[in-house]
Every structure is written in structure tokens, then in C-alpha cells.
Motif scaffolding. Structure first.
Motif, mmCIF file in Angstrom:
data_model
loop_
_atom_site.group_PDB
_atom_site.id
_atom_site.type_symbol
_atom_site.label_atom_id
_atom_site.label_comp_id
_atom_site.label_asym_id
_atom_site.label_seq_id
_atom_site.Cartn_x
_atom_site.Cartn_y
_atom_site.Cartn_z
ATOM 1 N N ILE A 58 -35.225 -2.045 -2.618
ATOM 2 C CA ILE A 58 -36.658 -1.494 -4.108
ATOM 3 C C ILE A 58 -37.589 -1.836 -3.245
ATOM 4 O O ILE A 58 -38.262 -2.922 -2.800
ATOM 5 C CB ILE A 58 -35.662 -2.225 -5.042
ATOM 6 N N MET A 59 -38.868 -0.947 -3.531
ATOM 7 C CA MET A 59 -40.149 -0.995 -3.396
ATOM 8 C C MET A 59 -40.722 -1.182 -4.538
ATOM 9 O O MET A 59 -39.810 -1.426 -6.043
ATOM 10 C CB MET A 59 -40.588 0.353 -3.177
ATOM 11 N N PRO A 60 -42.020 -2.167 -4.953
ATOM 12 C CA PRO A 60 -43.030 -2.527 -6.311
ATOM 13 C C PRO A 60 -42.784 -0.963 -6.576
ATOM 14 O O PRO A 60 -42.469 0.778 -6.124
ATOM 15 C CB PRO A 60 -43.619 -2.692 -6.050
ATOM 16 N N ASN A 61 -42.735 -1.108 -7.799
ATOM 17 C CA ASN A 61 -43.305 0.336 -9.245
ATOM 18 C C ASN A 61 -42.181 1.900 -9.026
ATOM 19 O O ASN A 61 -42.120 2.135 -9.090
ATOM 20 C CB ASN A 61 -44.466 1.512 -8.968
ATOM 21 N N HIS A 62 -40.999 0.761 -9.459
ATOM 22 C CA HIS A 62 -39.906 1.168 -9.387
ATOM 23 C C HIS A 62 -39.893 2.140 -8.123
ATOM 24 O O HIS A 62 -38.776 3.673 -8.479
ATOM 25 C CB HIS A 62 -39.579 1.839 -10.922
ATOM 26 N N ASN A 63 -39.325 2.300 -6.715
ATOM 27 C CA ASN A 63 -39.796 3.226 -5.408
ATOM 28 C C ASN A 63 -38.332 2.617 -5.258
ATOM 29 O O ASN A 63 -38.586 1.486 -4.713
ATOM 30 C CB ASN A 63 -40.919 3.487 -4.625
ATOM 31 N N TYR A 64 -37.749 4.044 -4.676
ATOM 32 C CA TYR A 64 -36.910 3.138 -3.330
ATOM 33 C C TYR A 64 -36.532 3.836 -2.263
ATOM 34 O O TYR A 64 -36.864 4.897 -2.623
ATOM 35 C CB TYR A 64 -35.125 3.031 -4.625
ATOM 36 N N ASP A 167 -39.096 8.810 -8.182
ATOM 37 C CA ASP A 167 -39.438 8.886 -10.019
ATOM 38 C C ASP A 167 -39.236 8.173 -10.603
ATOM 39 O O ASP A 167 -39.077 9.195 -12.407
ATOM 40 C CB ASP A 167 -38.601 10.225 -9.991
ATOM 41 N N ALA A 168 -38.256 7.183 -10.705
ATOM 42 C CA ALA A 168 -37.733 6.241 -11.677
ATOM 43 C C ALA A 168 -39.066 5.927 -12.407
ATOM 44 O O ALA A 168 -38.702 5.386 -13.338
ATOM 45 C CB ALA A 168 -36.963 5.171 -11.050
ATOM 46 N N VAL A 169 -39.970 5.850 -12.081
ATOM 47 C CA VAL A 169 -41.061 4.928 -13.160
ATOM 48 C C VAL A 169 -41.568 5.789 -14.175
ATOM 49 O O VAL A 169 -41.343 5.076 -15.162
ATOM 50 C CB VAL A 169 -42.725 4.678 -12.373
ATOM 51 N N ALA A 170 -41.172 7.021 -14.083
ATOM 52 C CA ALA A 170 -41.017 7.831 -15.240
ATOM 53 C C ALA A 170 -40.281 8.036 -15.709
ATOM 54 O O ALA A 170 -40.228 8.869 -16.887
ATOM 55 C CB ALA A 170 -41.629 9.760 -14.912
ATOM 56 N N LEU A 171 -38.685 7.308 -15.940
ATOM 57 C CA LEU A 171 -37.971 7.246 -16.806
ATOM 58 C C LEU A 171 -38.355 6.328 -18.342
ATOM 59 O O LEU A 171 -38.071 5.259 -18.200
ATOM 60 C CB LEU A 171 -35.960 6.928 -16.438
ATOM 61 N N ASP A 172 -38.628 7.237 -19.511
ATOM 62 C CA ASP A 172 -39.210 6.456 -20.901
ATOM 63 C C ASP A 172 -37.159 6.216 -21.080
ATOM 64 O O ASP A 172 -37.250 6.698 -21.406
ATOM 65 C CB ASP A 172 -40.040 6.960 -21.102
ATOM 66 N N GLY A 173 -38.078 4.883 -21.702
ATOM 67 C CA GLY A 173 -36.728 4.010 -22.217
ATOM 68 C C GLY A 173 -36.188 3.302 -21.620
ATOM 69 O O GLY A 173 -34.442 3.091 -22.433
ATOM 70 N N LEU A 174 -35.655 3.030 -20.395
ATOM 71 C CA LEU A 174 -34.873 2.697 -19.524
ATOM 72 C C LEU A 174 -34.912 1.086 -19.177
ATOM 73 O O LEU A 174 -36.458 1.400 -19.022
ATOM 74 C CB LEU A 174 -33.986 4.074 -18.466
ATOM 75 N N GLY A 177 -32.844 -2.344 -14.736
ATOM 76 C CA GLY A 177 -32.135 -2.050 -14.008
ATOM 77 C C GLY A 177 -31.025 -0.680 -14.064
ATOM 78 O O GLY A 177 -30.275 -0.272 -13.501
ATOM 79 N N GLU A 178 -31.245 -0.239 -15.979
ATOM 80 C CA GLU A 178 -30.595 1.087 -15.586
ATOM 81 C C GLU A 178 -32.005 1.635 -14.567
ATOM 82 O O GLU A 178 -31.299 3.213 -14.204
ATOM 83 C CB GLU A 178 -31.344 1.697 -16.918
ATOM 84 N N ALA A 181 -29.846 1.888 -11.358
ATOM 85 C CA ALA A 181 -28.672 2.512 -11.273
ATOM 86 C C ALA A 181 -28.903 4.126 -11.053
ATOM 87 O O ALA A 181 -27.990 4.736 -10.329
ATOM 88 C CB ALA A 181 -27.958 2.186 -12.750
ATOM 89 N N TYR A 182 -29.988 4.336 -11.959
ATOM 90 C CA TYR A 182 -30.321 6.092 -11.705
ATOM 91 C C TYR A 182 -30.877 6.632 -10.417
ATOM 92 O O TYR A 182 -30.410 7.370 -9.794
ATOM 93 C CB TYR A 182 -31.104 6.171 -12.770
ATOM 94 N N ALA A 183 -31.450 5.471 -9.204
ATOM 95 C CA ALA A 183 -32.629 5.517 -8.525
ATOM 96 C C ALA A 183 -30.911 5.448 -7.261
ATOM 97 O O ALA A 183 -30.816 6.520 -6.490
ATOM 98 C CB ALA A 183 -33.372 4.627 -8.723
ATOM 99 N N ASN A 184 -30.392 4.724 -7.479
ATOM 100 C CA ASN A 184 -29.297 4.927 -6.813
ATOM 101 C C ASN A 184 -28.034 5.888 -6.476
ATOM 102 O O ASN A 184 -28.295 6.559 -5.499
ATOM 103 C CB ASN A 184 -28.146 3.496 -6.526
ATOM 104 N N LYS A 185 -27.624 6.734 -7.844
ATOM 105 C CA LYS A 185 -27.228 7.689 -7.790
ATOM 106 C C LYS A 185 -27.671 9.156 -7.436
ATOM 107 O O LYS A 185 -27.355 9.676 -6.898
ATOM 108 C CB LYS A 185 -26.772 7.851 -9.321
ATOM 109 N N GLU A 186 -29.105 8.620 -7.512
ATOM 110 C CA GLU A 186 -30.064 9.865 -6.762
ATOM 111 C C GLU A 186 -30.453 9.621 -5.290
ATOM 112 O O GLU A 186 -30.203 11.004 -4.372
ATOM 113 C CB GLU A 186 -31.268 10.477 -7.682
ATOM 114 N N LEU A 187 -30.325 8.919 -5.012
ATOM 115 C CA LEU A 187 -30.260 8.325 -3.696
ATOM 116 C C LEU A 187 -28.807 8.800 -2.880
ATOM 117 O O LEU A 187 -28.561 9.754 -2.002
ATOM 118 C CB LEU A 187 -30.837 6.541 -3.781
ATOM 119 N N LEU A 188 -27.977 8.740 -3.709
ATOM 120 C CA LEU A 188 -26.386 8.957 -3.076
ATOM 121 C C LEU A 188 -26.224 10.199 -2.693
ATOM 122 O O LEU A 188 -26.380 10.792 -1.959
ATOM 123 C CB LEU A 188 -25.578 8.104 -3.668
#
Length: 315
Positions: A58-64, A167-174, A177-178, A181-188
Motif C-alpha cells: 500500500i503506497m501513499p495516495n491510494h496507490n497499490y 486509479d483508486a484515488v479517483a473512486l469518489d464516495g468510497l 477501506g473500500e 478492497a476494490y484495488a485488491n480485486k483489480e490487482l488480482l
């Protein structure tokens, strides 16, 4: 007046030179930065990442980041036709990616500490039952403790592919933790795409777990015995990279394309990258039972109808 201009020019040139010298010195990895920063309160603040969990960094600014470990491929021992197949499969793999990846090669000294400790425990248990083997056990233990010296090679090379998701930083309204979780699925999904493409090349892959990621990061920050600069300066690490300027598909006959497809299918069967999650264990066991026979039949079909790369492109 000219003397004044010359003096000013010397001052300016001297200032530029001093600035460049300080910049180079600061960027030199051999120089230790001994400056203090009062804003850094814990050791974690020195690291460029926030945490390692759920099989990702887990990197800064919601980068993974996820990391895939790759097996070696004996390219030099392949025939010319087999090399062409490897390069074409790799070209297709690269062209299929719609996200960036990084290739990381690591060379380090082999650490046999755990293996030696396990062996010592096994020998101790064996000697309880067979005490007459103590002399043999002592010689064997001595040889294993100095194995790297005896074989004249204490280096271990590992190959990794770093898969990002930024791209998780652009997920507004989450919530945070959400987003994670979304980034984890995309990375998989991205890791599965990379592994599937490398299966076709004949490379065995594995997505690193949280514990394996921690071990990899730890080894990067503890560089005693590591060798990076030598491999890069001698171009050894990049000597076998495929030349992207050559398009081997231009003059490929149809029988060659058929053979490429069959060859990649065989490689995928041999790789057998099936995730064993939930009910995947049963699927894995059934696939392994059929894998050997399917590979044998596929090879027969390939030699009967294609064999273009097997024969070095002469079919």
C-alpha cells in the motif's frame, strides 16, 4: 570593465559547478545522508510505502502494488525455432497488456540458515534412533554448512514483475477501506492476466503473499551481499530481452501460427496456474490428473499437424 565581466563569469560558472557537484553527491547512492529531519518521528516515516497487507504493498495516495515471482527460462539452450516461439509469445503477452508493469531482477547471497537449522534438527532425531551414524552425520552436516563454498556459487537470482493499480484515488464516495478492497480485486485480475500471458511463454509464476512481500521488501533494504550495479553495467540483466523493433509475425505462415497456438497451449498445461481457493482444491486435483495425458496428446497433435517451431521453421 572586461576584467569585471570575466570575474562575474567565473563566479557564475563556479556557482553552477558547485551546485552540480552537491546535486551529484546528494544523489550518489554510496553517500550516506546524515541530515536530520525533526518531522520524522518513527522509522516508518522513512519508507516510501504505508503498509503491506492483503497480498499488496500500500503506497501513499491510494496507490497499490502486487508482485509476481517468475521462474527462469533456459533461452540459451533452446533451438532457433523454440527461441522464435518464445519471442513471439512474449510479444503477444506485452501487446495484450493495457496497464504498465515493471520488471525487477534481484541478485543476492543465498541464505541457508533455515535449511541448515532444519537439517540439524532432523539429524539429531535420527541419531537418537541410529547412534552409530554419528560420524557420517557430522561429515554430512559439515558439508551442508559449507555447501556454497564447495560448489563455488553463493548467488541467487530472482525475477519479479511489479503490477500497479493507481486509479483508486479517483473512486469518489468510497472509504479508504473500500478503496483498498476494490484495488485488491483489480490487482488480482491484473496479476491473473499477467500470469496467463507468461504461461504461454513457458514461465512458471506465483503471486507473492503478504509474508513473501515483506521478505522481498526487507531484502531490498538490507543490501549486504546484494549485487545490482554490476549486472546492470555489464548489461547481463537485459542481454536476453526481446528486441521490440523486430516483428516476427510479418512473414509467419499459417502452419507457424497453428504451431504457436499449440505450443502455448502445451505451456499453459505444464504451468498449471490454478488458484486453490475455496472449491479450487478439487479442480486442481482433477486438472493434475488429466494434465500429463492432455500434454502428451497435445504434443502428438502438434508434431502431426504443425511442428513449425520444433523443426526450426523448416516445416
Amino acid at each position: 570593465m572586461p576584467v569585471l565581466i570575466i570575474l562575474l563569469m567565473l563566479v557564475v560558472v563556479g556557482g553552477i559547478g558547485a551546485g552540480l557537484f552537491l546535486l551529484v553527491k546528494k544523489l550518489d547512492p554510496m553517500q550516506n545522508d546524515k541530515t536530520e529531519n525533526d518531522k520524522l518521528e518513527i522509522a516508518q516515516d522513512f519508507l516510501p510505502f504505508d503498509d503491506i497487507r492483503n497480498n499488496m504493498i500500500i503506497m501513499p495516495n491510494h496507490n497499490y502494488r502486487a508482485v509476481i515471482e517468475c521462474s527462469a527460462l533456459n533461452y540459451d539452450l533452446k533451438t532457433e525455432g523454440e527461441r522464435d516461439q518464445i519471442e513471439m509469445s512474449f510479444q503477444q503477452f506485452i501487446n495484450s497488456l493495457n496497464f504498465p508493469i515493471s520488471i525487477f531482477l534481484q541478485t543476492k547471497e543465498i541464505d541457508n540458515t533455515r535449511r541448515v537449522e532444519t537439517l540439524r534438527e532432523e539429524i539429531s532425531k535420527t541419531l537418537v534412533e541410529f547412534p552409530g551414524m554419528k560420524t557420517y552425520a557430522d561429515h554430512f552436516m559439515s558439508d551442508m554448512e559449507n555447501l556454497n563454498v564447495r560448489i563455488g556459487n553463493n548467488q541467487q537470482k530472482k525475477r519479479y514483475i511489479v503490477v500497479p493499480y493507481d486509479d483508486a484515488v479517483a473512486l469518489d464516495g468510497l472509504t479508504d477501506g473500500e478503496k483498498a478492497a476494490y484495488a485488491n480485486k483489480e490487482l488480482l485480475n491484473r496479476c491473473n492476466a499477467v500470469r496467463s500471458g507468461l504461461d504461454a511463454v513457458g514461465i512458471i509464476t506465483k503471486t507473492l503473499s503478504t509474508a513473501e512481500l515483506i521478505e522481498l521488501v526487507y531484502s531490498c533494504y538490507n543490501r549486504e551481499g546484494f549485487s545490482y550495479a554490476a549486472a546492470i553495467s555489464s548489461n547481463e540483466a537485459f542481454a536476453l530481452f526481446v528486441d521490440g523493433a523486430e516483428d516476427k509475425f510479418v512473414d509467419l505462415p499459417r502452419v507457424g501460427m497453428l504451431d504457436l497456438i499449440l505450443g502455448e497451449a502445451i505451456n499453459k498445461l505444464r504451468a498449471g496456474n490454478v488458484d486453490s481457493e475455496k472449491n479450487g482444491q478439487g479442480a486442481m486435483q482433477e486438472m493434475l490428473a488429466l494434465q500429463k495425458e492432455a500434454t502428451r496428446r497435445m504434443e502428438q497433435i502438434r508434431l502431426k499437424y504443425a511442428g513449425y517451431f520444433v523443426d526450426g521453421g523448416e516445416t
